[in-house]
Design an enzyme around this catalytic site. Structure first.
Site, PDB file in Angstrom:
ATOM      1  CG  HIS A 127      -4.270  10.882   2.748  1.00 21.89           C
ATOM      2  ND1 HIS A 127      -5.326  10.884   3.634  1.00 21.89           N
ATOM      3  CD2 HIS A 127      -3.448   9.881   3.149  1.00 21.89           C
ATOM      4  CE1 HIS A 127      -5.153   9.922   4.535  1.00 21.89           C
ATOM      5  NE2 HIS A 127      -4.024   9.296   4.259  1.00 21.89           N
ATOM      6  NE  ARG A 156      -7.071   6.699   9.756  1.00 25.06           N
ATOM      7  CZ  ARG A 156      -6.415   6.615   8.622  1.00 25.06           C
ATOM      8  NH1 ARG A 156      -5.125   6.292   8.634  1.00 25.06           N
ATOM      9  NH2 ARG A 156      -7.011   6.811   7.460  1.00 25.06           N
ATOM     10  CG  ASP A 189      -2.070   0.967   1.085  1.00 23.13           C
ATOM     11  OD1 ASP A 189      -2.452   1.264  -0.057  1.00 23.13           O
ATOM     12  OD2 ASP A 189      -2.619   1.409   2.110  1.00 23.13           O
ATOM     13  CB  THR A 213      -6.047   7.927   1.786  1.00 20.98           C
ATOM     14  OG1 THR A 213      -6.011   6.928   2.797  1.00 20.98           O
ATOM     15  CG2 THR A 213      -7.356   8.690   1.879  1.00 20.98           C
ATOM     16  CD  GLN A 225      -2.219   4.461  10.705  1.00 16.17           C
ATOM     17  OE1 GLN A 225      -3.439   4.524  10.639  1.00 16.17           O
ATOM     18  NE2 GLN A 225      -1.434   4.948   9.747  1.00 16.17           N
ATOM     19  CD  GLU A 249      -5.593   2.783   0.020  1.00 11.19           C
ATOM     20  OE1 GLU A 249      -4.839   2.103  -0.702  1.00 11.19           O
ATOM     21  OE2 GLU A 249      -5.450   2.900   1.247  1.00 11.19           O
ATOM     22  CD  GLU A 274      -7.439  13.125   4.143  1.00  7.80           C
ATOM     23  OE1 GLU A 274      -7.021  14.064   3.453  1.00  7.80           O
ATOM     24  OE2 GLU A 274      -7.641  11.976   3.699  1.00  7.80           O
ATOM     25  NE  ARG A 305       5.236  15.011  10.328  1.00 10.68           N
ATOM     26  CZ  ARG A 305       4.572  14.160   9.551  1.00 10.68           C
ATOM     27  NH1 ARG A 305       4.160  13.010  10.055  1.00 10.68           N
ATOM     28  NH2 ARG A 305       4.322  14.449   8.287  1.00 10.68           N
ATOM     29  CB  THR A 310      -7.082  -4.682   2.588  1.00 11.41           C
ATOM     30  OG1 THR A 310      -6.124  -4.225   3.550  1.00 11.41           O
ATOM     31  CG2 THR A 310      -7.070  -3.759   1.378  1.00 11.41           C
ATOM     32  CD  GLU A 319      -5.683   4.701   4.807  1.00 12.40           C
ATOM     33  OE1 GLU A 319      -5.094   3.954   3.986  1.00 12.40           O
ATOM     34  OE2 GLU A 319      -5.089   5.351   5.686  1.00 12.40           O
ATOM     35  CE  LYS A 350      -2.985   2.293   7.387  1.00 11.01           C
ATOM     36  NZ  LYS A 350      -3.890   3.081   6.532  1.00 11.01           N
ATOM     37  CE1 TYR A 356       4.037   7.480  12.202  1.00  4.52           C
ATOM     38  CE2 TYR A 356       2.609   7.470  14.134  1.00  4.52           C
ATOM     39  CZ  TYR A 356       3.396   8.160  13.224  1.00  4.52           C
ATOM     40  OH  TYR A 356       3.529   9.518  13.341  1.00  4.52           O
ATOM     41  CG  ASP A 398      -5.439  -0.309   3.771  1.00  2.00           C
ATOM     42  OD1 ASP A 398      -5.539  -1.524   4.022  1.00  2.00           O
ATOM     43  OD2 ASP A 398      -4.483   0.375   4.144  1.00  2.00           O
TER      44      ASP A 398
END
Length: 394
Positions: A115, A219, A108, A326, A222, A183, A341, A124, A239, A181, A235, A226, A215
């Site tokens: 995105h 969150r 992926d 995404t 994750q 995709e 989002e 961040r 899927t 997500e 994840k 991550y 997908d």
């Protein structure tokens, strides 16, 4: 991992200029390969008298290569010009649709600048939205092929470790921030040797077609796991893909230039052929449209993704699936491809069926559809990818 044909996408967009491939089983029959024409599924073993299509996956046919794909498509188009011959077609609502190919490997990517920038601002807020490498290479991760499922398969809410910012230590339990997500995925038909590479302009020689992908993403799991190695349990639980593989040949009219890449990519990511695609997705949450992500805005093309995936000598195999990541447009409230989002991390709820919503609740259903331009002003349909959230297992 199967879907009853009824409701498997609109009839519009499934004419002779599309003819997507899938695997179906008629009532009481074994799985076999067919193509969709309108609201019917045509049995290719019966139509072509070819045993490669009397199989439970597309893999054997895809492995035969581009020249064979072209000949078969031309033959099917000729034979179906006046409709399906008697005894070769089944009503869509009377068949069962299966995973269309055996998934070899799954990768992926993270190819939407919009995105990636949105998530960068969320995660961040005091730093640059994009990491320094993002505009130099298609960022991606290796997923879990064994949890790729066909549209209509229920998704069980995953469990794992999660730690909210206001918690002193992680806890274990069901995900509280389950997301989607939206995709586009690409299916490798013919692979490459270990130690070899697939160039950007060799994309159409290796990729058989495209599918819709959801997908699913936990969150909270994750976010805790991550760093430093990337996505894992957040994840790998599921899927979903659409049951129809739209042949690459059907997407010629949808091809568009990429929106522009600055700085210029390194030579192995440059090519003479543009593989941007003007495909529009629609995301529905419990039957209500919440977003229209445009694939044409993607920064990295699928040809560049495949070239990067193999540039280190990693082999590609028949049945490999690689997805775009995404898909999001410039307007994240109307074109975001993930609920993180659309709701800005849960701080700006959406109204869905009269309720304020942020992330997925048990019983929610998400459906993603897509279309792209076809020859002569028509539209090419991808069908749909649908999943319903079920409670976490004890």
């Amino acid at each position: 991992m199967e879907l009853v044909g009824a409701g498997a996408g609109p009839v519009t967009g499934f004419g002779l200029d599309n003819l997507p491939y899938g695997v179906f089983s008629p009532a009481g029959g074994a799985p076999r390969v067919g193509v969709r024409l309108g609201d019917e599924v045509v049995d290719l073993a019966a139509l072509l008298d070819d045993e490669v299509f009397a199989a439970a996956s597309l893999n054997a046919f895809m492995a035969q290569g581009r020249e064979r794909w072209t000949r078969v498509r031309e033959r099917i188009t000729d034979l179906l010009a006046d409709g399906a011959p008697e005894g070769t077609a089944h009503p869509l609502g009377e068949v069962r649709l299966h995973l269309p190919f055996e998934v070899a490997d799954y990768v992926d990517f993270y190819a939407s600048e919009h995105h990636a920038s949105n998530l960068g601002r969320l995660f961040r807020p005091d730093a640059e939205p994009l990491m320094p490498n993002w505009k130099h290479l298609p960022v991606g991760y290796h997923g879990r092929a064994g949890t790729v499922v066909v549209s209509g398969t229920d998704v069980v809410r995953p469990c794992g470790q999660r730690k909210a910012p206001d918690e002193a230590a992680p806890t274990y339990g069901p995900s509280r921030r389950l997301d989607i997500e939206a995709e586009l995925g690409f299916v490798v038909g013919t692979g490459s040797q270990l130690g070899g590479r697939i160039g950007v302009d060799e994309f159409a020689d290796h990729v058989f077609g495209a599918v819709l992908v959801n997908d699913w993403s936990a969150r909270d799991i994750q976010a805790w796991e991550y760093v430093p190695l990337g996505p894992h349990l957040g994840k790998s639980f599921a899927t979903s893909i659409s049951p129809w593989v739209v042949p690459l040949a059907a997407l010629e009219a949808a091809r568009v230039p990429l929106p522009g890449q600055d700085p210029e990519p390194l030579p192995y990511l440059r090519g003479a052929q543009d593989w941007g695609l003007d495909v529009e997705l629609v995301v529905e949450w419990n039957g209500e449209e919440v977003s229209r992500p445009p694939y044409r805005d993607m920064y990295w093309s699928p040809a560049q993704m495949l070239a990067h995936m193999t540039v280190n000598g990693a082999s590609a195999r028949t049945g490999d699936l690689f997805a775009s990541g995404t898909i999001s447009g410039t307007d994240r409230r109307r074109q975001g491809g993930a609920f993180i989002e659309l709701t800005w991390g849960g701080r700006e709820p959406l109204t869905v069926k009269g309720e304020q919503r942020t992330f997925l609740e048990d019983g929610d259903e998400v459906t993603i559809t897509a279309t792209g331009p076809g020859p002569g002003g028509g539209r090419i349909g991808f069908g749909e990818v649908t999943g319903t959230i079920r409670p976490a297992t004890p």
